[in-house]
Design an enzyme around this catalytic site. Sequence first.
Site, PDB file in Angstrom:
ATOM      1  N   ASP A  71      76.244  60.101 -53.136  1.00 41.36           N
ATOM      2  CA  ASP A  71      77.227  59.706 -52.044  1.00 41.36           C
ATOM      3  C   ASP A  71      77.206  58.348 -51.541  1.00 41.36           C
ATOM      4  O   ASP A  71      78.081  57.961 -50.452  1.00 41.36           O
ATOM      5  CB  ASP A  71      77.000  60.478 -50.804  1.00 41.36           C
ATOM      6  CG  ASP A  71      77.289  62.212 -51.034  1.00 41.36           C
ATOM      7  OD1 ASP A  71      78.193  62.480 -51.951  1.00 41.36           O
ATOM      8  OD2 ASP A  71      76.540  63.048 -50.369  1.00 41.36           O
ATOM      9  N   ARG A  96      70.965  62.245 -48.201  1.00 42.69           N
ATOM     10  CA  ARG A  96      71.679  60.899 -48.102  1.00 42.69           C
ATOM     11  C   ARG A  96      70.541  59.763 -47.545  1.00 42.69           C
ATOM     12  O   ARG A  96      70.745  58.476 -47.396  1.00 42.69           O
ATOM     13  CB  ARG A  96      72.779  60.837 -47.296  1.00 42.69           C
ATOM     14  CG  ARG A  96      73.809  61.750 -47.846  1.00 42.69           C
ATOM     15  CD  ARG A  96      75.195  61.512 -47.139  1.00 42.69           C
ATOM     16  NE  ARG A  96      75.550  59.982 -47.550  1.00 42.69           N
ATOM     17  CZ  ARG A  96      76.763  59.167 -47.292  1.00 42.69           C
ATOM     18  NH1 ARG A  96      77.483  59.824 -46.499  1.00 42.69           N
ATOM     19  NH2 ARG A  96      77.038  58.021 -47.854  1.00 42.69           N
ATOM     20  N   ARG A 141      76.782  65.338 -36.743  1.00 41.31           N
ATOM     21  CA  ARG A 141      75.753  64.389 -37.827  1.00 41.31           C
ATOM     22  C   ARG A 141      75.105  63.334 -36.785  1.00 41.31           C
ATOM     23  O   ARG A 141      73.839  63.493 -36.659  1.00 41.31           O
ATOM     24  CB  ARG A 141      76.452  63.575 -38.714  1.00 41.31           C
ATOM     25  CG  ARG A 141      77.207  64.227 -39.910  1.00 41.31           C
ATOM     26  CD  ARG A 141      76.095  65.228 -40.762  1.00 41.31           C
ATOM     27  NE  ARG A 141      76.590  65.937 -41.847  1.00 41.31           N
ATOM     28  CZ  ARG A 141      76.768  65.266 -43.078  1.00 41.31           C
ATOM     29  NH1 ARG A 141      76.709  63.956 -43.105  1.00 41.31           N
ATOM     30  NH2 ARG A 141      77.377  65.981 -44.107  1.00 41.31           N
ATOM     31  N   HIS A 170      82.849  63.756 -38.937  1.00 43.19           N
ATOM     32  CA  HIS A 170      82.711  62.499 -38.633  1.00 43.19           C
ATOM     33  C   HIS A 170      83.830  61.740 -37.833  1.00 43.19           C
ATOM     34  O   HIS A 170      84.877  62.454 -38.106  1.00 43.19           O
ATOM     35  CB  HIS A 170      82.528  61.684 -39.827  1.00 43.19           C
ATOM     36  CG  HIS A 170      80.927  61.455 -40.457  1.00 43.19           C
ATOM     37  ND1 HIS A 170      80.916  61.331 -41.707  1.00 43.19           N
ATOM     38  CD2 HIS A 170      79.819  61.693 -40.047  1.00 43.19           C
ATOM     39  CE1 HIS A 170      79.507  61.152 -41.979  1.00 43.19           C
ATOM     40  NE2 HIS A 170      78.793  61.431 -40.935  1.00 43.19           N
ATOM     41  N   CYS A 264      85.950  56.006 -45.702  1.00 48.34           N
ATOM     42  CA  CYS A 264      84.524  56.473 -46.020  1.00 48.34           C
ATOM     43  C   CYS A 264      83.967  55.544 -46.937  1.00 48.34           C
ATOM     44  O   CYS A 264      83.021  55.255 -46.944  1.00 48.34           O
ATOM     45  CB  CYS A 264      84.464  57.857 -46.416  1.00 48.34           C
ATOM     46  SG  CYS A 264      84.788  59.204 -45.129  1.00 48.34           S
TER      47      CYS A 264
END
Length: 274
Positions: A71, A96, A141, A170, A264
């Site tokens: 990612d 991540r 998150r 997000h 993103c």
Amino acid sequence: MSSTQRIQQPRRYLMCRPEHFAVSSEINPWMNRGRQPDRARALAQWQALHDTYLRLGHEVELIDPVPGLDDMVYTANAGLVIDGIALGARFAVAERRGEEPHFLDWCAAHGFDVVEPVATQEGEGDLMLVGDTILAGHGFRSVRASHDEVARVFGREVVSLRLVNPTYYHLDTALCVLDEETIAYLPAAFDQPSQDELAVRFPDAIRLPTPAPDALVVNATSDGRHVIIPPDTGHFEAELRERGYLPVPVDVSELHLGGGGIKCCTLELRGGRS
């Protein structure tokens, strides 16, 4: 306001080629290991986004992709950079966390003052600068406690907004900064107190209905004049044109399979050196 009155602001962005992009886990509602991206198509779409920024006169820096960090293409989640200060991310998901040192090392090598975070937050995925204020998402998150840390690091007002729809996990999936005074957002992605806060602070915002089916419509970037958006956004594109912005459609649908889109893939670098 006509498009000639909208002022373009040069941007400097950090991006990462999706050379190792894959869906090897399911850490958000968009991801399904049974739907693997076409990597060649993902690379071509990413390149189109990169080239669009250059064509519009912006500067793009690159961080090297790392095998095993699927990612890393979503550089917006890596931190927040303002006034030459780079606050790194502390990812909520183990998949991540390996990205964290690579971003901090890159920033240190490029003249930024690096700050390692304490509280869990996922960079510009949940932290968005509007004028002198930082809008900060939490609920899925990033944790609410990180907002106090962000305020201390940057010396700016931080406005907490609670996300309640897991599909828009997000802040940057539910809100787009158009210029220093204007945003576009999906009200239904937020709890009622957050909706009320946004309505008071941004009375001229573009408010969009939650798309059906769910889509990353507002995961977009803006230089104050051009707004890079997904194709076929319908009402959003029409609203932008009516407000005097110039929509620039770029298809990154292959990257949507990992739960991210245009914004993103784009971390803004403010201050520091080239």
